[in-house]
Design an enzyme around this catalytic site. Structure first.
Site, PDB file in Angstrom:
ATOM      1  N   LYS A   1      10.085 -14.101 -14.238  1.00 18.61           N
ATOM      2  CA  LYS A   1       9.673 -12.941 -15.038  1.00 18.61           C
ATOM      3  C   LYS A   1       8.447 -13.296 -15.876  1.00 18.61           C
ATOM      4  O   LYS A   1       7.499 -12.537 -15.956  1.00 18.61           O
ATOM      5  CB  LYS A   1      10.793 -12.478 -15.985  1.00 18.61           C
ATOM      6  CG  LYS A   1      11.959 -11.787 -15.345  1.00 18.61           C
ATOM      7  CD  LYS A   1      11.692 -10.392 -14.816  1.00 18.61           C
ATOM      8  CE  LYS A   1      11.191 -10.354 -13.425  1.00 18.61           C
ATOM      9  NZ  LYS A   1      12.031 -10.461 -12.297  1.00 18.61           N
TER      10      LYS A   1
ATOM     11  N   ARG B   1       3.077   0.173  -5.381  1.00 20.07           N
ATOM     12  CA  ARG B   1       2.960  -0.479  -4.069  1.00 20.07           C
ATOM     13  C   ARG B   1       1.631  -1.223  -3.907  1.00 20.07           C
ATOM     14  O   ARG B   1       1.392  -1.863  -2.881  1.00 20.07           O
ATOM     15  CB  ARG B   1       3.083   0.564  -2.952  1.00 20.07           C
ATOM     16  CG  ARG B   1       4.405   1.299  -2.972  1.00 20.07           C
ATOM     17  CD  ARG B   1       4.474   2.311  -1.845  1.00 20.07           C
ATOM     18  NE  ARG B   1       4.470   1.666  -0.553  1.00 20.07           N
ATOM     19  CZ  ARG B   1       5.551   1.203   0.056  1.00 20.07           C
ATOM     20  NH1 ARG B   1       6.724   1.338  -0.509  1.00 20.07           N
ATOM     21  NH2 ARG B   1       5.460   0.627   1.238  1.00 20.07           N
TER      22      ARG B   1
ATOM     23  N   GLU C   1      15.083 -17.109 -12.594  1.00 25.28           N
ATOM     24  CA  GLU C   1      14.691 -15.705 -12.774  1.00 25.28           C
ATOM     25  C   GLU C   1      13.892 -15.532 -14.077  1.00 25.28           C
ATOM     26  O   GLU C   1      12.908 -14.799 -14.115  1.00 25.28           O
ATOM     27  CB  GLU C   1      15.952 -14.823 -12.750  1.00 25.28           C
ATOM     28  CG  GLU C   1      15.726 -13.343 -12.986  1.00 25.28           C
ATOM     29  CD  GLU C   1      14.787 -12.653 -12.004  1.00 25.28           C
ATOM     30  OE1 GLU C   1      14.390 -13.251 -10.991  1.00 25.28           O
ATOM     31  OE2 GLU C   1      14.409 -11.503 -12.293  1.00 25.28           O
TER      32      GLU C   1
ATOM     33  N   CYS D   1       0.849  -1.176   0.000  1.00 25.45           N
ATOM     34  CA  CYS D   1       0.000   0.000   0.000  1.00 25.45           C
ATOM     35  C   CYS D   1       0.892   1.235   0.000  1.00 25.45           C
ATOM     36  O   CYS D   1       2.003   1.215   0.512  1.00 25.45           O
ATOM     37  CB  CYS D   1      -0.932   0.103   1.211  1.00 25.45           C
ATOM     38  SG  CYS D   1      -2.004  -1.301   1.420  1.00 25.45           S
TER      39      CYS D   1
END
Ligand code: G6P
Length: 606
Positions: free
Chosen positions: A483, A27, A479, A2
């Protein structure tokens, strides 16, 4: 998670708040809301979904006022709808919150018995009712009393209609920064929200609170002891958090990597002596030589960077290294022996699991070295020593440039420690000379973006994908898979290539794309064998190979070639095509690349 923002001054607050919210949208973006102070009343608007939805339903005529607070939400308690959106209101009090109130159920029952009626399913609404219950003409005192009985984590901003130019902020566990202006002051989860208005900031620490009025700010502890805080100057530009002509922040950040990798090592290498100087590591040579064990703590992409670091540190610095998920580490009984160094890796410097794992490691006697991107973040401030990766603001929720900068720093730390042990000056010099070449080699990989786009078109509608790598390319396989799943919602798994035989091989058929990272290194011949195994089962092979390779290329359906470099630095090149592949697939599928569903950039809840 948030994002919260507040402003009190003489200009209209609403547009400042909306602009700030947009910079904090990374966020969380489940809902957004705003509360503007009016004498003896507040004007509150909330909407489900992104900030643009909130903007669409604002009545600007109603929004006149010079003090207000706003919020963008990543849902924890209660579904993402308008009722659960912040600000939450009780009586004349409005509140926005980042964090989790753990004892909210018990408090809700107590407050319910006193006649408080709740309109949402959130923990936050309980806190605003608690403050209202304790209010006796002074908002600061009511907030202090309420926070004394609250368990959990919070960064909050609170207003009261009878004190219309006052914002009260407080933090425990969730970041809060005060922007100090001229006749106007700001409060936010991240400096990005106040950039453009002021460069003077005060970072609040856990257990601190602040009052903001147009003519000044005052910091104190939640238990009401006054404290003097240092005002710090932000040195970077607003341009660094804008898209700069790219369609998405993620693409911009992928293309920034030649520059960000260079920024990570600039001024830190001593080529003559094959050594490294990292100003933030205040350990003597004796202390560095006596590191017996390294524990790396991180989450998500930072954890993958840590895995690359493990290969580097064990092979070149000869120090036993373990990489731990921060969330697991903090809840077991980790054994920390004398001579243990903890590398704490976090782009945001705010990931709660990483922060708490770091605190636990410190309590148990480990030395802490933080590797963070966000200057002034909690992990950066609480680390005994640290290294900034200097990647600049990363806005795309899926991390890209932070990863390569983290790997660069781990390489430098490896050389630093190696040179205090077995690594020769010649070898150190060679590694650092090669590092100088890396930015231009990364650029060569980026130049293939169009060709990777063509491959993406072929696979954009598949439902699964397997990523294989060996050695230092195994974390890159992880990774690459992360993604893809983060932004395109395609199920993807990364595997050590040889492990494929122990399960995933059962999945291989003509509909299964397999991305194989097969650069020339000691395990090349083995990976040729693994590619043969996939091919024999008619899997589709997309291979990442080094220039000049013909063997794997001949076995593959699609080939992406990357320049040759030392195995040590290879992850900095081999990850780039995987970032681009995931990006292009997500764009072709029409997904929201910068703000993928259910994710958030900084995870400040457990
Ligand atoms: C979230 C982000 C990831 C990130 C992870 C760790 O899950 O979406 O991109 O890798 O948190 O974040 P940190 O800021 O600690 O590196």
């Amino acid at each position: 998670m948030c994002g919260i923002v507040g402003v009190t001054g003489t200009q209209e607050a609403a547009s400042i708040l909306i602009e700030g919210l947009k910079r904090l949208e990374y966020r969380g973006y489940d809902s957004a809301g705003i509360a503007i102070q009016r004498p003896h009343a507040q004007y509150v608007v909330k909407e489900q979904g992104k900030i643009k939805n909130l903007e669409a339903c604002l009545d600007w005529a109603q929004l006149k006022g010079t003090c207000g607070i706003a919020h963008t939400r990543w849902a924890t308690h209660g579904v993402p709808n308008r009722d659960n959106a912040h600000p939450h209101v009780a009586g004349k009090i409005a509140l926005v919150h980042n964090g989790i109130i753990e004892n909210y159920s018990a408090l809700k029952v107590q407050l319910g018995k006193k006649g408080h009626v709740f309109a949402s399913e959130t923990d936050t609404e309980v806190l605003v009712h608690l403050i209202d219950d304790l209010y006796d003409g002074d908002l600061v005192t009511a907030v202090q009393k309420a926070l004394a009985v609250v368990d959990g984590a919070f960064g909050i901003a609170v207003t009261h209609a009878d004190e219309p130019d006052l914002i009260v902020g407080a933090r425990r566990g969730s970041p809060l920064v005060v922007g100090v202006g001229d006749g106007v002051n700001f409060l936010a989860s991240d400096v990005a929200a106040v950039m453009g208005h002021t460069r003077q900031v005060i970072y609040l620490d856990d257990g601190e609170m602040v009052t903001l009025r147009p003519d000044g700010v005052q910091v104190m502890t939640i238990s009401n002891e006054e404290i003097i805080k240092e005002i710090q100057e932000i040195t970077w530009d607003l341009g660094r958090i804008q898209k700069g002509g790219f369609e998405h922040f993620m693409l911009k950040e992928i293309f920034e990597q030649p520059a960000t990798i260079r920024d990570a090592f600039r001024g830190r290498t001593l080529q003559e002596t094959g050594d490294v100087k990292l100003g933030g590591i205040q350990l003597t040579d004796w202390e560095l030589r006596n590191i017996r064990r390294i524990i790396i703590l991180a989450c998500g992409t930072s954890w993958h960077a840590g895995l690359v670091g493990e290969y580097m540190l064990e092979e070149y610095a000869h120090i036993p290294t373990e990489v731990e998920y921060a969330s697991e580490f903090r809840y077991r009984s980790p054994i920390i022996e004398p001579g243990t160094l903890c590398l704490v890796i976090s782009q945001s410097g705010e990931t709660i699991d990483t922060l708490e794992a770091m605190r636990e490691a410190r309590r148990r006697g480990a030395k802490i070295l933080g590797i963070t991107n966000v200057v002034g973040s909690t992990i950066a401030r609480e680390s005994e020593c640290g290294v900034y990766i200097h990647a600049g603001p990363e806005i795309g929720v899926a991390s890209t440039k932070a990863f390569t900068s983290q790997v660069t720093i781990l390489g430098l730390i490896t050389i630093l420690l190696g040179r205090r042990g077995h690594l020769s000056a010649d070898r150190g010099t060679q590694m650092l000379r090669e590092l100088e070449r890396i930015p231009s080699l990364v650029q060569q990989v980026l130049d293939q973006s169009e060709a990777i786009h063509e491959i993406a078109k072929v696979y954009a509608n598949h439902h699964n994908c397997l990523y294989l790598g060996r050695g230092v390319n195994f974390p890159i396989a992880l990774e690459g898979a992360l993604k893809l799943k983060e932004i395109s919602y395609i199920h993807a798994e990364g595997y050590p290539a040889a492990e494929m035989k122990h399960g995933p091989i059962a999945l291989i058929d003509p509909h299964m794309p397999v991305v194989v990272i097969a650069t020339k290194d000691g395990s090349y011949e083995k990976i040729v064998g693994n590619v043969q195994e996939v091919r024999a089962r008619h899997g589709k092979i997309i291979s990442i190979v080094t220039e000049g390779d013909t063997e794997i290329a001949a076995l593959s359906d699609h080939v992406i070639t990357i320049p040759d470099t030392m195995n040590f630095w290879m992850p900095l090149l081999s990850v780039i095509p995987l970032q681009l592949l995931a990006y292009h697939i997500a764009v072709i599928r029409g997904e929201d690349v910068d703000q993928p569903r259910n994710l958030a950039k900084a995870v400040t809840v457990e």
